[in-house]
Design an enzyme around this catalytic site. Sequence first.
Site, PDB file in Angstrom:
ATOM      1  N   GLY A  16       0.887  -1.278  -0.043  1.00  0.00           N
ATOM      2  CA  GLY A  16       0.095  -0.087  -0.081  1.00  0.00           C
ATOM      3  C   GLY A  16       0.743   1.180  -0.058  1.00  0.00           C
ATOM      4  O   GLY A  16       1.820   1.150   0.594  1.00  0.00           O
ATOM      5  N   GLN A  38       3.562   9.831   0.729  1.00  0.00           N
ATOM      6  CA  GLN A  38       4.644   9.116   0.887  1.00  0.00           C
ATOM      7  C   GLN A  38       5.615   9.335  -0.141  1.00  0.00           C
ATOM      8  O   GLN A  38       6.833   9.312   0.029  1.00  0.00           O
ATOM      9  CB  GLN A  38       4.398   7.584   1.190  1.00  0.00           C
ATOM     10  CG  GLN A  38       3.852   7.404   2.393  1.00  0.00           C
ATOM     11  CD  GLN A  38       3.529   5.893   2.488  1.00  0.00           C
ATOM     12  OE1 GLN A  38       2.709   5.338   2.017  1.00  0.00           O
ATOM     13  NE2 GLN A  38       4.408   5.266   3.052  1.00  0.00           N
ATOM     14  N   CYS A  85       5.650  -0.265   7.213  1.00  0.00           N
ATOM     15  CA  CYS A  85       5.512   0.976   6.426  1.00  0.00           C
ATOM     16  C   CYS A  85       6.673   1.407   5.500  1.00  0.00           C
ATOM     17  O   CYS A  85       7.776   1.251   6.045  1.00  0.00           O
ATOM     18  CB  CYS A  85       4.916   2.109   7.291  1.00  0.00           C
ATOM     19  SG  CYS A  85       4.633   3.725   6.355  1.00  0.00           S
ATOM     20  N   LEU A  86       6.494   1.435   4.328  1.00  0.00           N
ATOM     21  CA  LEU A  86       7.412   2.026   3.479  1.00  0.00           C
ATOM     22  C   LEU A  86       8.220   3.370   4.050  1.00  0.00           C
ATOM     23  O   LEU A  86       9.377   3.345   3.574  1.00  0.00           O
ATOM     24  CB  LEU A  86       7.223   2.230   2.131  1.00  0.00           C
ATOM     25  CG  LEU A  86       6.625   0.874   1.263  1.00  0.00           C
ATOM     26  CD1 LEU A  86       6.132   1.009  -0.113  1.00  0.00           C
ATOM     27  CD2 LEU A  86       7.856  -0.191   1.314  1.00  0.00           C
ATOM     28  N   HIS A  92      -4.612   1.838   7.696  1.00  0.00           N
ATOM     29  CA  HIS A  92      -3.215   2.118   7.827  1.00  0.00           C
ATOM     30  C   HIS A  92      -3.113   3.400   6.837  1.00  0.00           C
ATOM     31  O   HIS A  92      -2.508   4.430   7.155  1.00  0.00           O
ATOM     32  CB  HIS A  92      -2.154   1.023   7.495  1.00  0.00           C
ATOM     33  CG  HIS A  92      -0.863   1.473   7.225  1.00  0.00           C
ATOM     34  ND1 HIS A  92       0.201   0.896   8.234  1.00  0.00           N
ATOM     35  CD2 HIS A  92      -0.126   2.426   6.530  1.00  0.00           C
ATOM     36  CE1 HIS A  92       1.235   1.381   7.640  1.00  0.00           C
ATOM     37  NE2 HIS A  92       1.103   2.144   7.061  1.00  0.00           N
ATOM     38  N   GLU A  93      -3.428   3.173   5.390  1.00  0.00           N
ATOM     39  CA  GLU A  93      -3.051   4.220   4.385  1.00  0.00           C
ATOM     40  C   GLU A  93      -4.039   5.300   4.598  1.00  0.00           C
ATOM     41  O   GLU A  93      -3.467   6.567   4.340  1.00  0.00           O
ATOM     42  CB  GLU A  93      -3.402   3.553   3.033  1.00  0.00           C
ATOM     43  CG  GLU A  93      -2.679   2.543   2.499  1.00  0.00           C
ATOM     44  CD  GLU A  93      -1.146   2.477   2.761  1.00  0.00           C
ATOM     45  OE1 GLU A  93      -0.620   3.747   2.596  1.00  0.00           O
ATOM     46  OE2 GLU A  93      -0.449   1.398   3.163  1.00  0.00           O
ATOM     47  N   HIS A 139      -2.283   7.906   6.843  1.00  0.00           N
ATOM     48  CA  HIS A 139      -1.289   8.657   6.164  1.00  0.00           C
ATOM     49  C   HIS A 139      -1.807  10.157   5.637  1.00  0.00           C
ATOM     50  O   HIS A 139      -1.176  11.068   5.683  1.00  0.00           O
ATOM     51  CB  HIS A 139      -0.749   7.940   4.897  1.00  0.00           C
ATOM     52  CG  HIS A 139       0.622   7.044   5.196  1.00  0.00           C
ATOM     53  ND1 HIS A 139       1.508   7.563   5.787  1.00  0.00           N
ATOM     54  CD2 HIS A 139       0.718   5.412   5.230  1.00  0.00           C
ATOM     55  CE1 HIS A 139       2.379   6.489   6.051  1.00  0.00           C
ATOM     56  NE2 HIS A 139       1.814   5.339   5.715  1.00  0.00           N
TER      57      HIS A 139
HETATM   58 NI    NI Z   1       2.668   3.369   5.661  1.00  0.00          NI
END
Ligand code: NI
Length: 171
Positions: free
Chosen positions: A46, A51, A94-95, A136-137, A140
């Site tokens: 995701g 990001q 998370c990236l 989660h996304e 962000h």
């Molecule tokens: Ni994330």
Amino acid sequence: MAIRPILTVPDPILKQVSKPVAAVTDETRALMDDMLETMYAAPGIGLAAVQIGEPVRVIVMDISPEDGPRAPRYFVNPEILETVDETQPYEEGCLSVPDYYDTVERPAKAKIRYLDYNGREVVEWAEGMYAVCIQHEMDHLDGTLFIDHLSRLKRQFAINKVKKARRAAAA
Ligand code: NI
């Protein structure tokens, strides 16, 4: 399509609240294409636009099995309409917080509304891994990272770990 650099903590852009998209246009789709390519290359399941430094309310996701065909999902201006009281713990990553994983407890199901790749409105219930990932996304988009759900001590540990890895990579 292009692979874009992914911002990591403690980049202040990640704390920004993302702005709604006025309409799903070719420009929005070009952004989603870049996001998807960036996510697959990372690799991740995701990614929110913020990001890659674009604070707009856009998310891409693919939670299909690794050995199966790709099944990208696109979310523009997603909203949570309803959640259930029941929660489920899940070890998240998370990236933007590379190589750090910890357990977050979130509602087990969430009813969401969003616009898809073609700008069509979708309303559906997300559950299981889908519920974890979309919540989660969507965090962000409001400047919240999964580590913000952890204790201050764990959060600081995670941020320091990312900083240290970056210093080591630059050395
Ligand atoms: Ni994330």
